[in-house]
Design a protein around this motif. Structure first.
Motif, PDB file in Angstrom:
ATOM      1  N   SER A  44       1.142  -1.088  -0.400  1.00 54.70           N
ATOM      2  CA  SER A  44       0.151   0.452   0.115  1.00 54.70           C
ATOM      3  C   SER A  44       0.753   1.325   0.011  1.00 54.70           C
ATOM      4  CB  SER A  44      -1.123   0.222   1.143  1.00 54.70           C
ATOM      5  OG  SER A  44      -0.068   0.356   2.692  1.00 54.70           O
ATOM      6  N   SER A  45       2.155   1.319   0.692  1.00 53.09           N
ATOM      7  CA  SER A  45       3.093   2.071   0.376  1.00 53.09           C
ATOM      8  C   SER A  45       3.805   2.474  -0.525  1.00 53.09           C
ATOM      9  CB  SER A  45       3.793   2.136   1.778  1.00 53.09           C
ATOM     10  OG  SER A  45       4.857   1.450   1.258  1.00 53.09           O
ATOM     11  N   ALA A  46       3.534   1.725  -1.669  1.00 52.43           N
ATOM     12  CA  ALA A  46       3.645   2.198  -2.562  1.00 52.43           C
ATOM     13  C   ALA A  46       2.933   3.810  -3.250  1.00 52.43           C
ATOM     14  CB  ALA A  46       3.511   1.359  -4.194  1.00 52.43           C
ATOM     15  N   LEU A  47       1.508   4.585  -3.229  1.00 49.84           N
ATOM     16  CA  LEU A  47       1.328   4.953  -3.232  1.00 49.84           C
ATOM     17  C   LEU A  47       2.072   6.174  -2.631  1.00 49.84           C
ATOM     18  CD1 LEU A  47      -1.656   6.868  -2.296  1.00 49.84           C
ATOM     19  CD2 LEU A  47      -1.139   6.366  -4.897  1.00 49.84           C
ATOM     20  N   GLY A  48       2.263   6.318  -1.839  1.00 45.54           N
ATOM     21  CA  GLY A  48       3.342   7.367  -0.934  1.00 45.54           C
ATOM     22  C   GLY A  48       4.346   7.401  -1.415  1.00 45.54           C
ATOM     23  N   THR A  49       4.596   6.346  -2.215  1.00 49.03           N
ATOM     24  CA  THR A  49       7.175   6.899  -3.041  1.00 49.03           C
ATOM     25  C   THR A  49       6.365   7.267  -4.473  1.00 49.03           C
ATOM     26  OG1 THR A  49       7.255   4.535  -2.267  1.00 49.03           O
ATOM     27  CG2 THR A  49       8.740   5.498  -3.555  1.00 49.03           C
ATOM     28  N   PRO A  66     -12.349   0.760  -2.923  1.00 48.66           N
ATOM     29  CA  PRO A  66     -12.934   0.674  -1.713  1.00 48.66           C
ATOM     30  C   PRO A  66     -14.582  -0.121  -2.912  1.00 48.66           C
ATOM     31  CG  PRO A  66     -11.695   2.192  -1.192  1.00 48.66           C
ATOM     32  CD  PRO A  66     -11.391   2.573  -2.555  1.00 48.66           C
ATOM     33  N   TYR A  67     -14.406   0.689  -3.268  1.00 50.49           N
ATOM     34  CA  TYR A  67     -15.921  -0.291  -3.727  1.00 50.49           C
ATOM     35  C   TYR A  67     -15.528  -1.231  -4.844  1.00 50.49           C
ATOM     36  CZ  TYR A  67     -16.646   5.135  -3.950  1.00 50.49           C
ATOM     37  OH  TYR A  67     -16.733   6.508  -4.202  1.00 50.49           O
ATOM     38  N   THR A  68     -14.958  -2.269  -4.960  1.00 48.25           N
ATOM     39  CA  THR A  68     -14.197  -3.533  -5.514  1.00 48.25           C
ATOM     40  C   THR A  68     -13.729  -4.511  -5.123  1.00 48.25           C
ATOM     41  OG1 THR A  68     -12.179  -2.825  -6.858  1.00 48.25           O
ATOM     42  CG2 THR A  68     -14.431  -1.917  -8.214  1.00 48.25           C
ATOM     43  N   SER A  69     -13.187  -3.463  -4.139  1.00 45.06           N
ATOM     44  CA  SER A  69     -12.341  -5.222  -3.210  1.00 45.06           C
ATOM     45  C   SER A  69     -13.088  -5.739  -1.855  1.00 45.06           C
ATOM     46  CB  SER A  69     -11.103  -4.799  -1.899  1.00 45.06           C
ATOM     47  OG  SER A  69     -10.644  -5.460  -1.321  1.00 45.06           O
ATOM     48  N   PRO A  70     -12.684  -7.446  -2.764  1.00 42.92           N
ATOM     49  CA  PRO A  70     -13.206  -8.270  -2.009  1.00 42.92           C
ATOM     50  C   PRO A  70     -12.796  -8.664  -0.232  1.00 42.92           C
ATOM     51  CG  PRO A  70     -11.389  -9.451  -3.475  1.00 42.92           C
ATOM     52  CD  PRO A  70     -11.948  -7.428  -3.472  1.00 42.92           C
ATOM     53  N   SER A  71     -11.621  -7.605  -0.883  1.00 49.51           N
ATOM     54  CA  SER A  71     -10.732  -7.740   0.585  1.00 49.51           C
ATOM     55  C   SER A  71     -10.880  -6.838   1.950  1.00 49.51           C
ATOM     56  CB  SER A  71      -9.562  -8.524   0.672  1.00 49.51           C
ATOM     57  OG  SER A  71      -8.700  -8.103   0.537  1.00 49.51           O
ATOM     58  N   GLY A  72     -10.775  -5.450   1.253  1.00 53.09           N
ATOM     59  CA  GLY A  72     -10.954  -4.391   2.128  1.00 53.09           C
ATOM     60  C   GLY A  72      -9.222  -4.081   2.521  1.00 53.09           C
ATOM     61  N   ASN A  73      -8.128  -4.927   1.830  1.00 51.21           N
ATOM     62  CA  ASN A  73      -7.067  -4.659   2.403  1.00 51.21           C
ATOM     63  C   ASN A  73      -6.815  -3.729   1.279  1.00 51.21           C
ATOM     64  OD1 ASN A  73      -7.179  -6.867   4.338  1.00 51.21           O
ATOM     65  ND2 ASN A  73      -6.436  -7.876   3.415  1.00 51.21           N
ATOM     66  N   ILE A  74      -5.613  -2.327   2.377  1.00 56.92           N
ATOM     67  CA  ILE A  74      -5.488  -1.234   0.855  1.00 56.92           C
ATOM     68  C   ILE A  74      -4.068  -1.796  -0.034  1.00 56.92           C
ATOM     69  CG2 ILE A  74      -4.978   0.632   0.672  1.00 56.92           C
ATOM     70  CD1 ILE A  74      -6.899   1.283   3.252  1.00 56.92           C
ATOM     71  N   HIS A  75      -3.464  -3.038   0.595  1.00 62.14           N
ATOM     72  CA  HIS A  75      -2.385  -3.198  -0.025  1.00 62.14           C
ATOM     73  C   HIS A  75      -2.700  -3.946  -1.702  1.00 62.14           C
ATOM     74  CE1 HIS A  75      -1.508  -7.828   0.893  1.00 62.14           C
ATOM     75  NE2 HIS A  75      -2.731  -7.016   0.961  1.00 62.14           N
ATOM     76  N   GLY A  76      -4.005  -3.858  -2.062  1.00 59.50           N
ATOM     77  CA  GLY A  76      -4.524  -3.898  -3.809  1.00 59.50           C
ATOM     78  C   GLY A  76      -4.323  -3.343  -4.169  1.00 59.50           C
ATOM     79  N   MET A  77      -4.737  -1.904  -3.387  1.00 60.24           N
ATOM     80  CA  MET A  77      -4.793  -0.350  -3.856  1.00 60.24           C
ATOM     81  C   MET A  77      -4.596   0.247  -4.556  1.00 60.24           C
ATOM     82  SD  MET A  77      -8.692  -0.068  -1.213  1.00 60.24           S
ATOM     83  CE  MET A  77      -9.435  -1.801  -0.668  1.00 60.24           C
ATOM     84  N   PRO A  78      -3.543   0.158  -4.209  1.00 61.02           N
ATOM     85  CA  PRO A  78      -2.401   1.468  -4.285  1.00 61.02           C
ATOM     86  C   PRO A  78      -2.511   1.899  -6.339  1.00 61.02           C
ATOM     87  CG  PRO A  78      -0.675  -0.378  -4.250  1.00 61.02           C
ATOM     88  CD  PRO A  78      -3.049  -0.736  -3.986  1.00 61.02           C
ATOM     89  N   LEU A  79      -2.672   1.723  -6.991  1.00 61.45           N
ATOM     90  CA  LEU A  79      -2.727   1.793  -8.236  1.00 61.45           C
ATOM     91  C   LEU A  79      -3.855   2.282  -9.030  1.00 61.45           C
ATOM     92  CD1 LEU A  79      -0.497  -1.228  -9.971  1.00 61.45           C
ATOM     93  CD2 LEU A  79       0.037   1.325  -9.770  1.00 61.45           C
ATOM     94  N   ALA A  80      -4.378   1.773  -8.490  1.00 64.78           N
ATOM     95  CA  ALA A  80      -6.446   2.636  -8.584  1.00 64.78           C
ATOM     96  C   ALA A  80      -5.917   3.774  -7.908  1.00 64.78           C
ATOM     97  CB  ALA A  80      -7.342   1.953  -8.010  1.00 64.78           C
ATOM     98  N   ALA A  81      -5.489   4.367  -6.555  1.00 66.60           N
ATOM     99  CA  ALA A  81      -5.480   5.433  -5.976  1.00 66.60           C
ATOM    100  C   ALA A  81      -4.497   6.159  -6.806  1.00 66.60           C
ATOM    101  CB  ALA A  81      -5.178   5.392  -4.623  1.00 66.60           C
ATOM    102  N   ALA A  82      -3.356   6.021  -7.520  1.00 66.17           N
ATOM    103  CA  ALA A  82      -2.197   6.459  -8.152  1.00 66.17           C
ATOM    104  C   ALA A  82      -3.007   6.941  -9.274  1.00 66.17           C
ATOM    105  CB  ALA A  82      -1.035   5.807  -9.062  1.00 66.17           C
ATOM    106  N   LEU A  83      -3.782   5.684 -10.259  1.00 63.99           N
ATOM    107  CA  LEU A  83      -4.192   6.058 -11.505  1.00 63.99           C
ATOM    108  C   LEU A  83      -5.452   7.263 -10.972  1.00 63.99           C
ATOM    109  CD1 LEU A  83      -4.264   2.814 -12.823  1.00 63.99           C
ATOM    110  CD2 LEU A  83      -3.184   5.128 -13.756  1.00 63.99           C
ATOM    111  N   GLY A  84      -6.300   7.865  -9.504  1.00 68.10           N
ATOM    112  CA  GLY A  84      -7.049   7.872  -9.487  1.00 68.10           C
ATOM    113  C   GLY A  84      -8.584   7.638 -10.218  1.00 68.10           C
ATOM    114  N   ASN A  85      -8.960   5.756 -10.071  1.00 66.48           N
ATOM    115  CA  ASN A  85      -9.555   5.178 -11.260  1.00 66.48           C
ATOM    116  C   ASN A  85     -10.918   4.502 -10.293  1.00 66.48           C
ATOM    117  OD1 ASN A  85     -11.167   3.727 -12.364  1.00 66.48           O
ATOM    118  ND2 ASN A  85      -9.983   4.612 -14.136  1.00 66.48           N
TER     119      ASN A  85
END
Length: 316
Positions: A99-104, A131-150
Motif C-alpha cells: 500500500s505504501s507504494a502510493l506514498g512513494t 474500496p468499491y471493488t475490493s473483496p477483502s478491504g486490504n489496501i495493499h491491493g489498491m495503490p495503483l487505483a489510487a495513483a490512477l485516480g480510478n
C-alpha cells in the motif's frame, strides 16, 4: 553519472491482510549480515515512523481497512521520498506491504510535478482494486487505483460512504491533487493472480501485462525493450518490486500472498538491470518480504538482498 543513494526503511504492514511484512526489512538486513556484506553501512538511511500498533484498533472502514492510518503512513513516505529526491539522492525504499507504494509515487510526483512518470510494477497482483471493488478491504491491493485516480465504478460491489469515502479521496490526493499516473504509463511484469474487476479494468484501460510465459516465449530482452518503448514519453520511471512476482515454489513462501509459476531470481535481476540501464529510473522499491511465512528459513529475504546487491551497482 553515478547517483547518491539513500535507503528509506518503512516498516509498515497495516495495508496487508497478513501480519509480518513489517519485519521484512530487518530480515533483508540479516541476510546481508549473514552474507558478510556492508551494504546497509554503505548508505545513509531514514526510518519512517509507523502506525503498526493500529492493527489492535477496532476497524471502522471494512471496505478499506485501517485507511485513516494508511493515509498517514503514505503521507510520511511521500514526504520522505520527496525530500530525498529534492536533496539530489536516489531513494531505495524498503516497505512492508505494498500500500505504501502510493506514498512513494506521490512523493516522486511532488518532487517532479511537471515531469511525466512511468511505473514498472513487478508483481503477481494488479493492485487495481478500490474500496468499491475490493473483496477483502486490504489496501495493499489498491495503490495503483489510487495513483490512477480510478475507482472502477463499473465493477462496484461495495457501498462506500462516510469516513471511508472521505479518506479514500484523501489517499488519492496525497502530494498532488491530480492523478499521478496515466494508464499508458503503467507496465506490469508477472501479474497472474487477479479478480474479475481488475481484469476488466486492465482491459478497459489498456494496461500492458508481460506475463511470465510471454516473457519466456518472446524473450526477456525483447519484452523489456518493448516496455521501455511504451514508456518513451515518460521523463521518469519508478520500479516497484513485490517479491511475490517470483515463483513461491522455486524461491520460498516468505510473502503474504504467494503465487506459483512466477519469475526466477535471474530473470528479475535481468529485467531490473535492463530498465535501470535506460537512465530514467529515479526510485526503486522492494516490498512484501514476510519472514514469518518463510518455509525455507530466511530464503525470501536472502533472495531479495541478492537481487538488490546486483542491481545497486547500476544505480549508484
Amino acid at each position: 553519472m553515478k547517483k547518491r543513494i539513500r535507503l528509506i526503511k518503512n516498516r509498515s504492514d497495516i495495508g496487508a491482510g497478513t501480519r509480518g511484512s513489517d519485519m521484512g526489512i530487518d530480515a533483508i538486513e540479516i541476510a546481508a549480515i549473514n552474507k558478510g556484506s556492508e551494504y546497509f553501512n554503505n548508505f545513509p538511511f531514514v526510518d519512517v515512523e509507523t502506525h503498526n500498533e493500529t492493527i489492535y484498533n477496532k476497524d471502522r472502514n471494512s471496505f478499506a481497512k485501517r485507511i485513516e492510518h494508511v493515509v498517514q503512513q503514505c503521507t510520511r513516505v511521500a514526504q520522505t521520498v520527496e525530500r530525498t529526491l529534492a536533496e539530489g539522492e536516489f531513494p531505495i525504499v524498503f516497505s512492508g506491504d505494498h500500500s505504501s507504494a502510493l506514498g512513494t509515487i506521490s512523493g516522486i510526483k511532488a518532487a517532479y510535478p511537471d515531469s511525466t512518470l512511468g511505473v514498472v510494477w513487478i508483481d503477481a497482483h494488479a493492485d487495481l482494486h478500490s474500496p468499491y471493488t475490493s473483496p477483502s478491504g486490504n489496501i495493499h491491493g489498491m495503490p495503483l487505483a489510487a495513483a490512477l485516480g480510478n475507482d472502477n465504478l463499473n465493477c462496484q460491489v461495495n457501498d462506500v460512504a462516510g469516513e471511508t469515502l472521505v479518506l479514500w479521496e484523501n489517499l488519492k490526493t496525497i502530494g498532488t491533487g491530480e492523478p499521478k499516473l496515466k494508464p499508458d504509463h503503467l507496465i506490469y511484469f508477472g501479474v497472474r493472480d487477479t479478480e474479475s474487476a481488475e481484469d476488466i479494468q486492465m482491459q478497459h484501460l489498456g494496461i500492458k501485462n508481460y506475463k511470465v510465459e510471454e516473457v519466456r516465449f518472446r524473450g526477456l530482452n525483447e519484452c523489456v525493450e518493448e516496455a521501455l518503448e511504451k514508456l518513451s514519453a515518460c521523463d521518469l520511471i519508478y520500479i516497484s518490486f513485490d517479491v511475490d512476482s517470483m515463483d513461491c515454489d522455486l524461491i520460498s513462501y516468505g510473502t503474504g500472498t504467494p503465487v506459483a509459476k512466477g519469475f526466477d531470481e535471474r530473470e528479475i535481476i535481468t529485467i531490473l538491470n535492463k530498465i535501470i540501464s535506460a537512465q530514467k529510473v529515479v526510485c526503486f522499491e522492494v516490498v512484501e518480504v514476510n519472514p514469518l511465512l518463510d518455509n525455507k528459513g530466511n530464503k525470501m529475504a536472502e533472495c531479495a538482498f541478492d537481487i538488490l546487491e546486483e542491481i545497486t551497482e547500476g544505480i549508484g
